[in-house]
Structure formats: C-alpha cells, structure tokens
Design an enzyme around this catalytic site. Structure first.
Site, PDB file in Angstrom:
ATOM      1  CG  HIS A 171      12.590  19.680  22.294  1.00  0.00           C
ATOM      2  ND1 HIS A 171      13.658  19.436  21.482  1.00  0.00           N
ATOM      3  CD2 HIS A 171      12.469  21.028  22.393  1.00  0.00           C
ATOM      4  CE1 HIS A 171      14.142  20.592  21.067  1.00  0.00           C
ATOM      5  NE2 HIS A 171      13.446  21.572  21.591  1.00  0.00           N
ATOM      6  CD  GLU A 214      18.447  27.500  18.516  1.00  0.00           C
ATOM      7  OE1 GLU A 214      18.215  26.854  19.546  1.00  0.00           O
ATOM      8  OE2 GLU A 214      17.596  27.674  17.637  1.00  0.00           O
ATOM      9  CG  ASP A 228      19.298  23.300  19.785  1.00  0.00           C
ATOM     10  OD1 ASP A 228      19.526  22.082  19.708  1.00  0.00           O
ATOM     11  OD2 ASP A 228      18.159  23.776  19.668  1.00  0.00           O
ATOM     12  CB  CYS A 237      14.688  31.439  25.828  1.00  0.00           C
ATOM     13  SG  CYS A 237      15.307  31.058  24.182  1.00  0.00           S
TER      14      CYS A 237
HETATM   15  C1  PEP Z   1      17.426  26.086  23.021  1.00  0.00           C
HETATM   16  O1  PEP Z   1      17.911  25.436  22.102  1.00  0.00           O
HETATM   17  O2  PEP Z   1      18.057  26.428  24.039  1.00  0.00           O
HETATM   18  C2  PEP Z   1      16.000  26.480  22.992  1.00  0.00           C
HETATM   19  C3  PEP Z   1      15.492  27.285  23.881  1.00  0.00           C
HETATM   20  O3  PEP Z   1      15.217  25.951  22.008  1.00  0.00           O
HETATM   21  P1  PEP Z   1      14.698  24.450  21.987  1.00  0.00           P
HETATM   22  O4  PEP Z   1      14.966  23.838  23.338  1.00  0.00           O
HETATM   23  O5  PEP Z   1      13.249  24.481  21.667  1.00  0.00           O
HETATM   24  O6  PEP Z   1      15.505  23.818  20.895  1.00  0.00           O
HETATM   25 MG    MG Z   2      16.921  25.269  20.231  1.00  0.00          MG
END
Ligand code: PEP
Ligand code: MG
Length: 569
Positions: free
Chosen positions: A191, A435, A459, A506
């Site tokens: 993140h 995910e 994920d 996403c």
């Molecule tokens: C993902 O897991 O791809 C996602 C978009 O969520 P995050 O990166 O916030 O876990």
């Molecule tokens: Mg995620």
C-alpha cells in the site's frame, strides 16, 4: 564519493534532492514496573534484542556494495562497537534487576543519559556521534517493541529515506511536499508503493541498506523507473538525470493532449477509465486526467493518522465532497478495508494482532464482526448516494454468506434512513471485489448475487501465488502473467459478462501499460487506476485493435509466449 544502490522501482519518476533519513527515534516507549519473578524473562528479552540488532548489523555489513565508500563500513563497525559497549547492556540490565524496570524503558533511559553526555561535549565530531546512539538504541527498541518506525518528521523538498513506511505515514507525504521516498523494505504492490504512485512521488523500495548508507543531507538521485539510487552523484550524472527529467516532462505534456479524447480502440470499442483515490482531496487529480468517475475510493484512509475514528457525519461529508465533485460520474466507494498492512491507531480500533494478518480479520470480515463501526460507515455511504451515482463495493469477500449478511445489513439501514426521513438511492449497486482466489474461480456463482465485480489483482495475485505483496524478498515472484492468475482473471470477466453484470479491474495491474492490451484481449472494458497512469493507458488503448489483443490473450491463456516475447524484443 558517488555510489549506486539498487532496489525495486515502486513508483516511476526521477527526483533529485537532499536525503532526510528517518530514525526510529519516536517510538512510544512504555514505562511500567515488573514483578521480581519476571526479572529473568525481561533480562533475557533485552539480551535477545541486543543480539538480534547485532546480527542484523553484521548482515548489513556483509551486504555493503564493493564500491561503497570506506566510511560506510566504519560507520557500521562503530554501531557494532556501541552495541557491545557495556553501558548499553550493563546499566539497562541493572535497571531491570534492581529497580524492576521494563526493558524498553531501561534502554530508552540509557539513551537519554548518553545523549546528555554527548550534548555537553566540546568536540563537534564527538557531538555528531549522538546520531549513532539514536540509531543503535532505536534498532534495539524496535526489536523490543516489535514496531515499524513511524514517520517522525516529514521534509518538504527532501527525499525521505526510511526502513519502512506504513500507508498512514505515506499519506502524510501528500501534505508535506516530499520529493521522493526510499525504503529498506517493501514490495511494488504494497500500500505504501500504491500511495506513492497515486501521489506522483517517485519511489524505490527494498534497498535493504538505504537507511544505513545514507546520511542526512546527502544529495540523492532517485530513479523510480529503474529502481536505483545514486548517492552523491558527480556533475556528469547530475546532468544526465536532469536531461532525463526534462524528457519525461515533455512526454507528460504530450500525453496531456489526450485528456479530452475518448479511450476508444482503433476499431471503435469504448473503454471506461476510472480513478483510484484515497482521500477527498484526490478529486482534483481525477479532474486533471479527466477520469470517468472513481472506480475505487479506499475509504479506510479517512481513518488513519488520527486518535479517534470519524463519526457518521464526518464520513458522510468526505464521501459527499467526492460525489458532488464528480458531476454525475459514478463513485465506487469501497467499504472499510482495514487489517493486514493497513493498521489504524484510532481509539477503539485496536491494532491487528492476528498470527497472519493478511489471512485474518481484514476488510469485510472485520466489519461484519464490528457492527458498531460498520453501521455508521454504511449509513454514510448510503446517504452520499442521494447526491449522485454511488456504488458500494465490498473488499475481501470470501463467501456467499458474507455477501448476504452485508446485503441484509444494507437493507436494514435503508429502512432506518427511510424512517428518519434521510434520502438515499434505493437502487445503489452493491458489488464485490474479486480478490480471493476461490471467489475468482467460482465467479459465476457470485455473479448471480453481486451487482458488479471489480478485480483486485494486488490481493488476488498475493493470495493465488502465496507471495506477500509487501515483501521485497519475494517481489520477483509476484507475477501478474502467471498462467493461474490469467485463468482467474479470464474466468471472472467471462462469468460477469455471461451474467450481464459490469466487470472492472482496480488492482495495480489495470494501471500498468504493459498489461493494457492483454486485459483488453481478455475482455476487460473498465479499468480503474491511480490517476497519473490514465494518460499512458489511454494512449495504448487508442492504438489497440481488439482482434490483435484477443489473439495475444488467447495465446497467453494457452501458454504460448512467443507473441509477447517478440513484442518485448
Ligand atoms: C487490490 O487488492 O487489488 C486492491 C485494489 O485493493 P488494495 O490494494 O487496497 O488491497
Ligand atoms: Mg485488496
């Protein structure tokens, strides 16, 4: 003397500036008394922390590159000597034994005593050694307290060099106009890396040695494309990188010309490009690149860097700001996804202490267990839906039971809002992030009850390949093109389309231009990414022919890599 340090390019761009090395000096130090019976255990904890710190420094010394300046080695040796010094062992051990002090307090107290002595010294060289004391004791304290160093000071116009930065720390950089960040640890889809990209902040992670080899004020070139740092560059290197910076700016200006053109392939297929955002202020970035709404609003960032969680009203205001600013374009608000590497320090929202937080109570699982957080959060999202098109998206969904439970809660809250005369959109779509690998494989099943899918590749890949997304040691195994990953993405898109529900992506894969054509070939028509990536992805879409893209996707799904390899040559 110049030297180079390699890491992982986590956020593109070039930055040149002075380093600000963050020391773990501001960990909260607990102070308490221990029982006589606990003296042995506490002393053993301190000895173990000292030994671990020592082992760590030996590893660092072995890993120093051959061309690093001689002082680097001397610097580590000085830290090792300090760790062996009796002052750092004997006095704290005595404080535990004779005064019943806890180990962290005992080390902290010794640090303060030594700093006072050094501060009184006349000799400027010796006085400067106080930095070393802070670093060595900080290392021991971290082992005792098990924490990551928080961002203590942020530096406008600086390159932040830290062991690791939590997502909460990285958010602060938005405010502090930092030039770039460099961390010893971390993977390219952590993140922290995602935030750096969304801030347009060049970042190199996983350098292992950055905090040991760099000193405050060192001039550093951060090359976030190649994943390298150049420390104390000579004049020729500086000129080369300044020229590169200019070329990048020119390219950005060229891409800006695409701002108002549609994301349409050569053969006329329309593609939706939406933005991932973390905070209400990010709405400006969304407009700058002319994204068609928000495909992922990571709502958990509203809860970070504050002593108390925001109440329903504050959350509603934050969501309302974004929804109103989108002028009718949809906003997909993801419900709280805390846990794993996104921990909070808000009161009542305690740190996650699970054995394996990535597989523990995270995202929707946690929210369903904590209705006292989830209810006001969902009410705020529902109320924002009265102001413009809002979609609610559930993260980390694993089972149909969870989806049904969340839906029932939303229905109950809608009744509550109705009774209170508060407006909301009764048709608000309720979708899920795909995910968890089992959900991707059983996508047809979930498509019957979810209003839309959004594939979270960060994920999904982490869980499918058993590769921690935040661990630089296994970053090379984090492979979006793995046949198993492609099969899951393909299955999810196909299942969504068969059921007639929208399918978006996403995760970071959607914003990486290297995968744009392949994803189009797999049938994806809705991409959501950090705003800075939109121009480049749009440029590729506008050059793509869907039949070529489909041929590429079919070849890769069948395990035939020749086409892709030929393109790479
Ligand atoms: C993902 O897991 O791809 C996602 C978009 O969520 P995050 O990166 O916030 O876990
Ligand atoms: Mg995620």
């Amino acid at each position: 003397m110049s030297f180079e340090l390699a890491g992982i390019g986590a956020s593109p761009g070039i930055a040149i500036g002075p380093a600000l090395v963050l020391e773990p000096a501001t960990l909260d130090i607990p102070e308490y008394r221990i029982e006589a019976a606990a003296v042995e255990t506490e002393s053993a904890r301190l000895r173990a922390a000292l030994a671990t710190a020592r082992d760590e420094l030996l590893l660092v010394r072995d890993a120093i590159p051959g061309d690093a300046p001689q002082e680097t080695r001397l610097f580590i040796d000085a830290h090792l000597l300090m760790l062996d010094d009796s002052a750092l062992r004997e006095r704290p051990l005595r404080a535990i034994r004779e005064e019943g002090r806890n180990a962290a307090w005992a080390i902290h107290h010794e640090r303060e005593r030594l700093l006072e002595i050094f501060d009184r010294m006349e000799d400027a060289y010796l006085r400067a050694k106080r930095e070393d004391i802070i670093q060595v004791t900080g290392r021991v304290l971290r082992h005792l307290l098990g924490g990551k160093p928080p961002l203590a000071r942020a530096g406008e116009g600086h390159i932040i060099v830290a062991e690791d930065l939590s997502p909460a720390d990285t958010v602060l950089m938005k405010r502090d106009r930092v030039l770039a960040c460099v961390t010893d640890f971390g993977g390219s889809t952590s993140h922290t890396a995602i935030l750096a990209r969304s801030l347009g902040l060049p970042a190199v992670v996983g350098t292992h040695l950055g905090t040991r080899l760099l000193r405050n004020g060192d001039t550093v070139i951060v090359d976030g494309d190649q994943g390298i740092l150049l420390v104390d560059p000579d004049a020729a290197m500086l000129r080369e990188y300044q020229a590169l910076q200019k070329r990048r700016q020119r390219r950005r200006r060229l891409l800006e010309e695409l701002r108002d053109l549609p994301a349409t392939t050569v053969d006329g297929t329309r593609v939706l490009l939406r933005a991932n955002i973390e905070l209400p202020d990010d709405r400006d970035f969304v407009h700058r690149v002319n994204a068609e709404g928000v495909g992922l609003y990571r709502s958990e960032f509203l809860f970070m860097n504050r002593p108390e969680a925001p109440d329903e009203e504050e959350q509603f205001n934050a969501f309302a700001q974004v929804v109103s600013a989108m002028g009718g374009a949809p906003v997909t608000i993801r419900s709280l996804d805390i846990g794993a590497d996104k921990s909070l320090r808000s009161e009542g929202m305690e740190e996650n202490t699970a054995v394996n937080p990535a597989l523990g109570l995270r995202g929707l699982r946690l929210c369903l267990r904590r209705p006292e957080w989830f209810r006001p959060h969902l009410r705020a999202i529902l109320r924002a839906s009265a102001l413009g098109p809002v979609c609610l998206m559930l993260p980390m969904l694993t089972s149909m039971g969870e989806l049904r439970q969340a839906k029932a809660l939303v229905r109950a809250l809608q009744d509550e809002l109705c009774a209170a005369g508060l407006p909301f959109d009764p048709q608000m779509p309720l979708g899920i992030m795909v995910e968890v690998p089992a959900v991707a494989m059983a996508a047809a099943h979930f498509a019957r009850e979810a209003d839309f899918f959004s594939i979270g590749t960060n994920d999904l890949i982490q869980y499918a390949l058993a590769v921690d997304r935040g661990d630089d040691d296994v970053n090379d195994l984090f492979d979006p093109l793995h046949a198993g990953v492609l099969a899951m993405i393909h299955n999810t898109i196909a299942a969504g389309h068969t059921a007639g529900i929208p399918v978006a992506m996403c995760g970071e894969m959607a914003g990486n231009p290297a995968y744009t054509e392949l994803l189009l070939g797999l049938g994806l028509r809705e991409f959501s990414m950090y705003p800075g990536a939109i121009p480049e992805v749009k440029e590729i879409i506008r050059r793509t022919r869907i039949d070529h893209a489909e041929a590429l996707a079919q070849a890769l799904l069948a395990g035939d890599w020749r086409d892709l390899e030929a393109r790479r040559e």
